[in-house]
Design an enzyme around this catalytic site. Structure first.
Site, PDB file in Angstrom:
ATOM      1  CE  LYS A 175      -3.836  -2.191   2.743  1.00 38.63           C
ATOM      2  NZ  LYS A 175      -4.904  -1.850   3.821  1.00 38.63           N
ATOM      3  CE1 TYR A 183      -9.309  -3.264   1.400  1.00 38.39           C
ATOM      4  CE2 TYR A 183      -8.673  -0.922   0.131  1.00 38.39           C
ATOM      5  CZ  TYR A 183      -8.393  -2.245   0.807  1.00 38.39           C
ATOM      6  OH  TYR A 183      -7.065  -2.370   1.023  1.00 38.39           O
ATOM      7  CG  PHE A 241     -13.218   3.541   8.003  1.00 39.89           C
ATOM      8  CD1 PHE A 241     -12.567   2.917   6.893  1.00 39.89           C
ATOM      9  CD2 PHE A 241     -13.975   2.888   9.082  1.00 39.89           C
ATOM     10  CE1 PHE A 241     -12.752   1.471   7.025  1.00 39.89           C
ATOM     11  CE2 PHE A 241     -13.756   1.549   8.832  1.00 39.89           C
ATOM     12  CZ  PHE A 241     -13.603   0.992   7.815  1.00 39.89           C
ATOM     13  NE  ARG A 290      -2.389  -5.441   7.626  1.00 35.53           N
ATOM     14  CZ  ARG A 290      -3.340  -5.680   7.150  1.00 35.53           C
ATOM     15  NH1 ARG A 290      -4.268  -6.573   7.762  1.00 35.53           N
ATOM     16  NH2 ARG A 290      -4.025  -5.496   6.130  1.00 35.53           N
ATOM     17  CG  ASN A 313      -3.451  -1.764   7.181  1.00 36.56           C
ATOM     18  OD1 ASN A 313      -3.438  -1.512   5.979  1.00 36.56           O
ATOM     19  ND2 ASN A 313      -4.599  -2.500   7.568  1.00 36.56           N
ATOM     20  CG  HIS A 340      -5.294  -6.260   0.042  1.00 31.37           C
ATOM     21  ND1 HIS A 340      -6.466  -6.421   0.856  1.00 31.37           N
ATOM     22  CD2 HIS A 340      -5.254  -7.093  -0.744  1.00 31.37           C
ATOM     23  CE1 HIS A 340      -7.202  -7.386   0.214  1.00 31.37           C
ATOM     24  NE2 HIS A 340      -6.697  -7.838  -0.771  1.00 31.37           N
ATOM     25  CD  GLU A 385      -8.956  -9.622  -2.885  1.00 21.10           C
ATOM     26  OE1 GLU A 385      -7.693  -9.973  -2.478  1.00 21.10           O
ATOM     27  OE2 GLU A 385      -9.833  -9.278  -2.056  1.00 21.10           O
TER      28      GLU A 385
HETATM   29  P1  IDP Z   1      -7.946  -6.661   6.377  1.00 15.61           P
HETATM   30  O1  IDP Z   1      -6.859  -5.570   5.377  1.00 15.61           O
HETATM   31  O2  IDP Z   1      -6.720  -6.873   7.403  1.00 15.61           O
HETATM   32  O3  IDP Z   1      -8.124  -7.632   5.404  1.00 15.61           O
HETATM   33  P2  IDP Z   1     -10.357  -5.357   6.140  1.00 15.61           P
HETATM   34  O4  IDP Z   1     -11.245  -5.243   7.461  1.00 15.61           O
HETATM   35  O5  IDP Z   1     -10.955  -6.113   5.045  1.00 15.61           O
HETATM   36  O6  IDP Z   1      -8.861  -5.675   6.834  1.00 15.61           O
HETATM   37  O7  IDP Z   1     -10.332  -3.725   5.836  1.00 15.61           O
HETATM   38  C1  IDP Z   1      -9.749  -3.225   4.647  1.00 15.61           C
HETATM   39  C2  IDP Z   1      -8.763  -2.189   4.893  1.00 15.61           C
HETATM   40  O8  IDP Z   1      -9.521  -1.236   5.184  1.00 15.61           O
HETATM   41  C3  IDP Z   1      -7.768  -2.369   5.998  1.00 15.61           C
HETATM   42  O9  IDP Z   1      -6.654  -3.017   5.712  1.00 15.61           O
HETATM   43  C4  IDP Z   1      -7.266  -0.986   6.465  1.00 15.61           C
HETATM   44  O10 IDP Z   1      -6.479  -0.338   5.468  1.00 15.61           O
HETATM   45  C5  IDP Z   1      -8.954  -0.381   6.182  1.00 15.61           C
HETATM   46  N1  IDP Z   1      -9.718  -0.202   7.460  1.00 15.61           N
HETATM   47  C6  IDP Z   1     -10.371  -1.256   8.089  1.00 15.61           C
HETATM   48  N2  IDP Z   1     -10.741  -0.809   9.069  1.00 15.61           N
HETATM   49  C7  IDP Z   1     -10.580   0.545   9.282  1.00 15.61           C
HETATM   50  C8  IDP Z   1     -10.975   1.257  10.468  1.00 15.61           C
HETATM   51  O11 IDP Z   1     -11.737   1.038  11.288  1.00 15.61           O
HETATM   52  N3  IDP Z   1     -10.423   2.671  10.202  1.00 15.61           N
HETATM   53  C9  IDP Z   1      -9.748   3.100   9.040  1.00 15.61           C
HETATM   54  N4  IDP Z   1      -9.444   2.003   8.159  1.00 15.61           N
HETATM   55  C10 IDP Z   1      -9.974   1.116   8.192  1.00 15.61           C
HETATM   56 MG    MG Z   2      -9.910  -7.726   3.863  1.00 18.03          MG
END
Ligand code: IDP
Ligand code: MG
Length: 157
Positions: free
Chosen positions: A9, A49, A57, A102, A112, A115, A126
């Site tokens: 990212k 997403y 957010f 991470r 973070n 992905h 994907e």
């Molecule tokens: P993942 O990347 O661990 O699979 P997901 O829940 O699929 O997590 O969320 C995708 C991405 O969206 C996360 O990696 C992060 O960058 C962002 N994200 C998820 N939850 C939050 C939040 O509560 N606040 C801000 N960004 C978030």
């Molecule tokens: Mg995810």
């Protein structure tokens, strides 16, 4: 053999962590079958997403994911989807276990750094979202002989 998608990212690109991520993936024994730099836009973020578009957010997530180009990678290995998810760690960097990407390289839940596809089914979807067929290379890699035992993979070398 199983393949999965990794996106390095903008938070990793900006912080010069591209090499660290690639190096961890390669040292683990995953084989890179596709890799390119891409500029994402809002459209592809909304697809990728889709499960988050209604979250407050989401606009910040799009800004974050489009801030710089990303590196998209396809890697293959036995149980690659789970292995890479385990290497990625929990979504919120400050909760992610030490030793994970991470856990070792970020603090944030949004910024973070990587992905990783979360299921075999989503990995297929994907990979097709980010790569055309001709951009994935199923080359022979002699290292398989040293990465796996004969009862784990079929050697076609
Ligand atoms: P993942 O990347 O661990 O699979 P997901 O829940 O699929 O997590 O969320 C995708 C991405 O969206 C996360 O990696 C992060 O960058 C962002 N994200 C998820 N939850 C939050 C939040 O509560 N606040 C801000 N960004 C978030
Ligand atoms: Mg995810």
């Amino acid at each position: 053999m199983e393949q999965t998608l990794i996106l390095i990212k903008p938070s990793a690109v900006i912080r010069c962590l591209i090499g660290d991520v690639i190096s961890r993936i390669q040292h683990k024994g995953l084989i890179i079958t596709g890799m390119k730099m891409m500029q994402l836009d809002e459209k592809i973020c909304r697809e990728h997403y889709a499960h988050l578009v209604d979250r407050p957010f989401f606009p910040d997530l799009v800004r974050s994911m489009t801030r710089t180009p990303i590196i998209a990678m396809v890697v293959k290995g036995l149980e690659a989807v789970r292995v890479v998810r385990d290497m990625t760690g929990a979504t919120k960097g400050r909760n992610a276990a030490p030793g994970t990407l991470r856990g070792d390289f970020c603090m944030s839940g949004q910024e973070n750094i990587v992905h990783a596809s979360d299921s075999v089914e989503n990995a297929e979807i994907e990979i097709a979202r980010f790569f055309s067929q001709g951009e994935i290379f199923d080359y022979t890699n002699d290292s398989f002989k040293y990465l796996y035992a004969p009862d784990e993979v079929v050697f076609n070398l």
